[in-house]
Enzyme design. Sequence first.
Site, PDB file in Angstrom:
ATOM      1  N   SER A 149       4.750  61.735 105.786  1.00  0.00           N
ATOM      2  CA  SER A 149       4.772  60.649 105.313  1.00  0.00           C
ATOM      3  C   SER A 149       6.384  60.116 106.060  1.00  0.00           C
ATOM      4  O   SER A 149       6.514  60.121 107.316  1.00  0.00           O
ATOM      5  CB  SER A 149       4.721  60.248 104.004  1.00  0.00           C
ATOM      6  OG  SER A 149       5.154  59.121 103.453  1.00  0.00           O
ATOM      7  N   ARG A 218       7.277  50.443  91.982  1.00  0.00           N
ATOM      8  CA  ARG A 218       6.411  51.796  91.952  1.00  0.00           C
ATOM      9  C   ARG A 218       4.915  51.501  91.898  1.00  0.00           C
ATOM     10  O   ARG A 218       4.194  51.939  92.718  1.00  0.00           O
ATOM     11  CB  ARG A 218       6.733  52.845  90.820  1.00  0.00           C
ATOM     12  CG  ARG A 218       5.824  53.925  90.762  1.00  0.00           C
ATOM     13  CD  ARG A 218       6.276  54.939  91.971  1.00  0.00           C
ATOM     14  NE  ARG A 218       5.610  56.177  92.258  1.00  0.00           N
ATOM     15  CZ  ARG A 218       5.608  57.075  93.013  1.00  0.00           C
ATOM     16  NH1 ARG A 218       6.210  56.727  94.198  1.00  0.00           N
ATOM     17  NH2 ARG A 218       4.990  58.340  93.103  1.00  0.00           N
ATOM     18  N   ASP A 316      -5.677  55.062 105.556  1.00  0.00           N
ATOM     19  CA  ASP A 316      -4.313  54.804 105.234  1.00  0.00           C
ATOM     20  C   ASP A 316      -3.752  53.459 105.618  1.00  0.00           C
ATOM     21  O   ASP A 316      -3.967  52.967 106.863  1.00  0.00           O
ATOM     22  CB  ASP A 316      -3.550  55.792 105.795  1.00  0.00           C
ATOM     23  CG  ASP A 316      -2.029  55.893 105.539  1.00  0.00           C
ATOM     24  OD1 ASP A 316      -1.798  55.006 105.063  1.00  0.00           O
ATOM     25  OD2 ASP A 316      -1.361  56.955 105.766  1.00  0.00           O
ATOM     26  N   HIS A 349      -3.129  56.899 102.075  1.00  0.00           N
ATOM     27  CA  HIS A 349      -1.749  57.678 102.590  1.00  0.00           C
ATOM     28  C   HIS A 349      -1.375  58.747 101.660  1.00  0.00           C
ATOM     29  O   HIS A 349      -0.980  59.894 102.306  1.00  0.00           O
ATOM     30  CB  HIS A 349      -0.661  56.522 102.446  1.00  0.00           C
ATOM     31  CG  HIS A 349       0.609  57.156 102.861  1.00  0.00           C
ATOM     32  ND1 HIS A 349       0.632  57.469 104.046  1.00  0.00           N
ATOM     33  CD2 HIS A 349       1.739  57.377 102.255  1.00  0.00           C
ATOM     34  CE1 HIS A 349       2.007  57.974 104.380  1.00  0.00           C
ATOM     35  NE2 HIS A 349       2.823  57.821 103.275  1.00  0.00           N
ATOM     36  N   ASP A 350      -1.734  59.037 100.434  1.00  0.00           N
ATOM     37  CA  ASP A 350      -1.505  60.055  99.599  1.00  0.00           C
ATOM     38  C   ASP A 350      -2.566  61.171  99.894  1.00  0.00           C
ATOM     39  O   ASP A 350      -2.488  62.104  99.205  1.00  0.00           O
ATOM     40  CB  ASP A 350      -1.446  59.479  98.103  1.00  0.00           C
ATOM     41  CG  ASP A 350      -0.125  59.458  97.687  1.00  0.00           C
ATOM     42  OD1 ASP A 350       0.909  59.621  98.509  1.00  0.00           O
ATOM     43  OD2 ASP A 350       0.029  58.977  96.406  1.00  0.00           O
TER      44      ASP A 350
END
Length: 370
Positions: A149, A218, A316, A349-350
């Site tokens: 990332s 967040r 992603d 993405h994670d």
Amino acid sequence: MTEFIPPGSRWHALPSPFPMKRGGALQDARVAYETWGTLSQARDNAILIVTGLSPDAHAAANADNPAPGWWEAMLGPGKAIDTDRWFVVCVNSLGSCKGSTGPASPMPGSEVPYRLAFPDLSIEDGAAAALDVVRALGIERLACVIGNSMGGMTALALLHANPGIARSHINISGSAQALPFSIAIRSLQREAIRLDPLWNGGDYTDEAYPESGMRMARKLGVITYRSALEWDGRFGRVRLESDRPDEDPFGLEFQVESYLEGHARRFVRQFDPNCYLYLSRSMDWFDLAEYADGDVMAALATIRLEKAMTIGATTDILFPLQQQEQIADGLRAGGAESLFVPLPSPQGHDAFLVDFGRFDPAVRGFLDGL
């Protein structure tokens, strides 16, 4: 304001003053790091891991801290990053609140934190700090640099600025420049923090803390870290069992809302808001093309490696797959044996933090071939 320093961290003192790319310098700054494995007598088996925005240096359990780390499944004896073979160093980003000097750190000779007096932070500053740790450990050339990332950006900055520093590179869900969509998302996250009255121009306390702004930031981040496919598979349209209270008619109703709320509340008091702002903006500013008259491919082609692998998840949206393909193509143009690995992970993405069934074989196979 609080620094969140993991047990077992080691510290490296940076040169003082430590000049920053965009002006200013840090005095008496430090970087937190952890290590695994044993450095070979030839000092040729070292791997450097540079992280995303929020992780600390504790990527996996070790003798100094036996608690599981954020990449526990990937790092250790017999694992994809095999510490029976490799000496691994993981560095906490400069500007973070996890042990390295950042906006939450006290200014030299004072108990008052830097807050917004911290110099403008760039990805290149983090790369320079990580390299200083490597040099202090007596490592002249790395076997591999692994960046996830934001760490993928940091790795490219380090490799570009230091020709020959590494034989190989694994870039995971990274990019050579920030794209407009990612900039827009991070801009909204920063705005949510700054518009919280308790942010108070960066001058907040643990008692008067911009919790609402951090929660919103967040939540927005987590939405982009995963994919619509995963949200649908995990939560669908399932509602919470309890009815909404009359005094909160627009409150949480669906399970996905409850998940985001719980995730955000666990995070907000574990990361400093000003550090979040600085690190987020450093990603927006990063553009390797500035070193090659605006041509990102030309900049990538100046990086000298023997081998490289660039991995991305097809779902992603934050660091989309074409960015990893661009890195692979650019490194190949520079002479590296460069492999592009698009993985059909539903987790966005994670994925590199959770989809070990796909990421483990790719990383293991590449490192086994070195």
